[in-house]
Design a protein around this motif. Sequence first.
Motif, PDB file in Angstrom:
ATOM      1  N   THR A  84       0.830  -1.217   0.000  1.00  0.00           N
ATOM      2  CA  THR A  84       0.000   0.000   0.000  1.00  0.00           C
ATOM      3  C   THR A  84       0.857   1.256   0.000  1.00  0.00           C
ATOM      4  N   GLY A  85       1.878   1.316   0.865  1.00  0.00           N
ATOM      5  CA  GLY A  85       2.849   2.402   0.786  1.00  0.00           C
ATOM      6  C   GLY A  85       2.551   3.627   1.613  1.00  0.00           C
ATOM      7  N   SER A  86       1.356   3.769   2.174  1.00  0.00           N
ATOM      8  CA  SER A  86       1.041   4.934   2.995  1.00  0.00           C
ATOM      9  C   SER A  86       0.095   4.519   4.116  1.00  0.00           C
ATOM     10  N   PRO A  87       0.157   5.198   5.276  1.00  0.00           N
ATOM     11  CA  PRO A  87      -0.736   4.841   6.387  1.00  0.00           C
ATOM     12  C   PRO A  87      -2.209   4.939   6.017  1.00  0.00           C
ATOM     13  N   GLU A  88      -2.574   5.968   5.247  1.00  0.00           N
ATOM     14  CA  GLU A  88      -3.976   6.157   4.880  1.00  0.00           C
ATOM     15  C   GLU A  88      -4.485   5.008   4.013  1.00  0.00           C
ATOM     16  N   LEU A  89      -3.679   4.638   3.035  1.00  0.00           N
ATOM     17  CA  LEU A  89      -4.075   3.546   2.148  1.00  0.00           C
ATOM     18  C   LEU A  89      -4.070   2.209   2.896  1.00  0.00           C
ATOM     19  N   PHE A  90      -3.126   2.062   3.804  1.00  0.00           N
ATOM     20  CA  PHE A  90      -3.021   0.841   4.606  1.00  0.00           C
ATOM     21  C   PHE A  90      -4.310   0.593   5.391  1.00  0.00           C
ATOM     22  N   LEU A  91      -4.804   1.616   6.074  1.00  0.00           N
ATOM     23  CA  LEU A  91      -6.040   1.465   6.839  1.00  0.00           C
ATOM     24  C   LEU A  91      -7.255   1.361   5.920  1.00  0.00           C
ATOM     25  N   SER A  92      -7.186   2.034   4.769  1.00  0.00           N
ATOM     26  CA  SER A  92      -8.329   2.029   3.851  1.00  0.00           C
ATOM     27  C   SER A  92      -8.608   0.640   3.289  1.00  0.00           C
ATOM     28  N   VAL A  93      -7.559  -0.127   2.983  1.00  0.00           N
ATOM     29  CA  VAL A  93      -7.799  -1.458   2.414  1.00  0.00           C
ATOM     30  C   VAL A  93      -8.407  -2.396   3.460  1.00  0.00           C
ATOM     31  N   TRP A  94      -8.074  -2.202   4.730  1.00  0.00           N
ATOM     32  CA  TRP A  94      -8.709  -3.006   5.778  1.00  0.00           C
ATOM     33  C   TRP A  94     -10.180  -2.641   5.911  1.00  0.00           C
ATOM     34  N   LEU A  95     -10.484  -1.361   5.772  1.00  0.00           N
ATOM     35  CA  LEU A  95     -11.884  -0.941   5.794  1.00  0.00           C
ATOM     36  C   LEU A  95     -12.629  -1.493   4.579  1.00  0.00           C
ATOM     37  N   LEU A  96     -11.968  -1.477   3.417  1.00  0.00           N
ATOM     38  CA  LEU A  96     -12.569  -2.020   2.206  1.00  0.00           C
ATOM     39  C   LEU A  96     -12.793  -3.530   2.337  1.00  0.00           C
ATOM     40  N   TYR A 121      -9.971  -5.345  13.470  1.00  0.00           N
ATOM     41  CA  TYR A 121      -8.861  -5.256  12.520  1.00  0.00           C
ATOM     42  C   TYR A 121      -8.369  -3.818  12.355  1.00  0.00           C
ATOM     43  N   LEU A 122      -9.293  -2.874  12.276  1.00  0.00           N
ATOM     44  CA  LEU A 122      -8.883  -1.473  12.133  1.00  0.00           C
ATOM     45  C   LEU A 122      -8.113  -0.996  13.359  1.00  0.00           C
ATOM     46  N   LEU A 123      -8.584  -1.346  14.547  1.00  0.00           N
ATOM     47  CA  LEU A 123      -7.923  -0.901  15.781  1.00  0.00           C
ATOM     48  C   LEU A 123      -6.534  -1.501  15.930  1.00  0.00           C
ATOM     49  N   ILE A 124      -6.410  -2.800  15.662  1.00  0.00           N
ATOM     50  CA  ILE A 124      -5.110  -3.435  15.856  1.00  0.00           C
ATOM     51  C   ILE A 124      -4.087  -2.959  14.824  1.00  0.00           C
ATOM     52  N   ASN A 125      -4.516  -2.715  13.592  1.00  0.00           N
ATOM     53  CA  ASN A 125      -3.596  -2.194  12.578  1.00  0.00           C
ATOM     54  C   ASN A 125      -3.237  -0.741  12.834  1.00  0.00           C
ATOM     55  N   TRP A 126      -4.179   0.017  13.358  1.00  0.00           N
ATOM     56  CA  TRP A 126      -3.907   1.399  13.748  1.00  0.00           C
ATOM     57  C   TRP A 126      -2.891   1.424  14.891  1.00  0.00           C
ATOM     58  N   ALA A 127      -3.004   0.462  15.815  1.00  0.00           N
ATOM     59  CA  ALA A 127      -2.039   0.364  16.921  1.00  0.00           C
ATOM     60  C   ALA A 127      -0.644   0.034  16.382  1.00  0.00           C
ATOM     61  N   PHE A 128      -0.560  -0.863  15.403  1.00  0.00           N
ATOM     62  CA  PHE A 128       0.729  -1.159  14.786  1.00  0.00           C
ATOM     63  C   PHE A 128       1.325   0.098  14.157  1.00  0.00           C
ATOM     64  N   LEU A 129       0.495   0.846  13.438  1.00  0.00           N
ATOM     65  CA  LEU A 129       0.957   2.078  12.800  1.00  0.00           C
ATOM     66  C   LEU A 129       1.444   3.089  13.826  1.00  0.00           C
ATOM     67  N   HIS A 130       0.692   3.242  14.896  1.00  0.00           N
ATOM     68  CA  HIS A 130       1.010   4.236  15.911  1.00  0.00           C
ATOM     69  C   HIS A 130       2.360   3.960  16.571  1.00  0.00           C
ATOM     70  N   ALA A 131       2.656   2.690  16.813  1.00  0.00           N
ATOM     71  CA  ALA A 131       3.876   2.325  17.531  1.00  0.00           C
ATOM     72  C   ALA A 131       5.083   2.157  16.605  1.00  0.00           C
ATOM     73  N   LEU A 132       4.873   1.606  15.417  1.00  0.00           N
ATOM     74  CA  LEU A 132       5.984   1.222  14.558  1.00  0.00           C
ATOM     75  C   LEU A 132       6.153   2.090  13.321  1.00  0.00           C
ATOM     76  N   GLY A 133       5.057   2.591  12.769  1.00  0.00           N
ATOM     77  CA  GLY A 133       5.136   3.316  11.512  1.00  0.00           C
ATOM     78  C   GLY A 133       5.034   2.365  10.329  1.00  0.00           C
ATOM     79  N   ILE A 134       4.634   2.881   9.194  1.00  0.00           N
ATOM     80  CA  ILE A 134       4.366   2.052   8.022  1.00  0.00           C
ATOM     81  C   ILE A 134       5.625   1.356   7.504  1.00  0.00           C
ATOM     82  N   GLU A 135       6.802   2.058   7.564  1.00  0.00           N
ATOM     83  CA  GLU A 135       8.027   1.464   7.028  1.00  0.00           C
ATOM     84  C   GLU A 135       8.479   0.260   7.844  1.00  0.00           C
ATOM     85  N   ARG A 136       8.342   0.343   9.165  1.00  0.00           N
ATOM     86  CA  ARG A 136       8.765  -0.791  10.007  1.00  0.00           C
ATOM     87  C   ARG A 136       7.767  -1.951   9.928  1.00  0.00           C
ATOM     88  N   ILE A 137       6.477  -1.643   9.774  1.00  0.00           N
ATOM     89  CA  ILE A 137       5.497  -2.717   9.592  1.00  0.00           C
ATOM     90  C   ILE A 137       5.817  -3.485   8.313  1.00  0.00           C
TER      91      ILE A 137
END
Length: 465
Positions: A68-80, A270-286
């Motif tokens: 996905t390459g970006s936090p916004e797109l990362f969360l959007s595909v889980w919502l989709l 799924y949205l909450l747990i992935n958001w938690a990953f983003l908050h702590a690690l960032g998209i590049e480390r995930i």
Amino acid sequence: MKEESKVVNAFTTTSKNGQATPTLPYSEVQEDKNPRPLIRIIDAITIIVGIVVGAGIFRTPSIVAANTGSPELFLSVWLLGGLVSLIGALCYAELSTTFPNTGGDYHFLMRAFGKRFAFLFAWARLSIIQTGSIALLAYIIGDYLSQLYPIGSYSSAIFAALVVTTLTLINILGVNFGTGMQKLLFAFEFIGILCVIVVGFFISPSPTALSALPVTSLDNSSAIGLAMVFVLLTFGGWNEAGYISAELKAGSRKMVQVLVISILAITAIYLLINWAFLHALGIERIAASEAVGIDLMRVTLGEPGVLLIGVIVAMAALTSINATIFTGARTNYALGRDFEVFGRLGKWNSKTSSPVNALILQGMIALALIVLGALTRDGFQSMVDFTAPVFWFFFLATGVALFVLRAKEPGVVRPFSVPFYPVTPLIFCGSCAYLLYSSLAYTGIGALVGVAVLLLGMLFFFTVR
């Protein structure tokens, strides 16, 4: 008059004075051969959520982030993914409320395409889909336990076999034991996932530990299609609701409520747990992580956190295995009920309200697949390759069955009709077709083995009637 007499005699007996007195209906006399509605709404929801929210959520976020390459797109595909699953759930809600049956998809496919196709599905579910899912989930636990308590070269397979055997025995004890165990496991899993979310949002990562994690540079061009493959695989399993529609205490009409609540709960988790990953690690480390849950706990809680996430992953896998064993045996029961050669599977134990023979055979096949996985030295990946193409093929067929049954049986009362027909089921069928293609394109030789076993089922059907 003869036919009328037969009907009267089926429901009455004649007393000494010559008067007819009512007796038990046929369905009650044959109670030991039919499932009873003992499953409550909360039981059904925990079964579905427990199947879906498994260990996959701790394996797929890194792949999704890389594509996905970006936090916004990362969360959007889980919502989709949640939206597509909800669309599919609405299709299943129409089928489950209109044709409630313990056979679930098997029953829908039989009404739509006939006995041959239904047999092929039941064969696939018995030999590939459900048993393969049980084996791969058991391998997740086996892989973790073998790291903590290695007992030899095949320790992962041994632990996996013990898990399958234990949970099968628990479900043989009866529906109350099976659903009770499911609620207990689900409670532990929910507490564990809640811990991960709280840690990700509220405990600051150690700068030293965070800097030690690998970081990947993400390409601006994203592969949304590939990301959605893994997202929808992580959402897979909610269709198991069809197998418990006939056992729902509140009536099959409540399956709409069960499915919608389950999908909304899964999407929120799924949205909450992935958001938690983003908050702590960032998209590049995930994206660079091979085990995002372990990395999260290591940078926040240290090595004790690593042990905790292992327990959480094990609980998630156990919850999914137990629910998969519970629902999988229902199709095997339907197979035995309709085909004489498998007649022993169609026996329903009234004391435990469970298909004991179907559970035993399912457990034996799952154990055989675990042995096969042990021989390949990569049990989990082998089971994924083995099950995926066949699973998505029949998922697509069930979506098409909705259109066929609308045309074949237009006069049947439909307590719930999928909204925005035919657009909604077309979207669902399109998603399944894409995932079928992807599962054949991206998997290895295991996929060909699964297809070969499916073709063997066709040969078996035409050889043994």
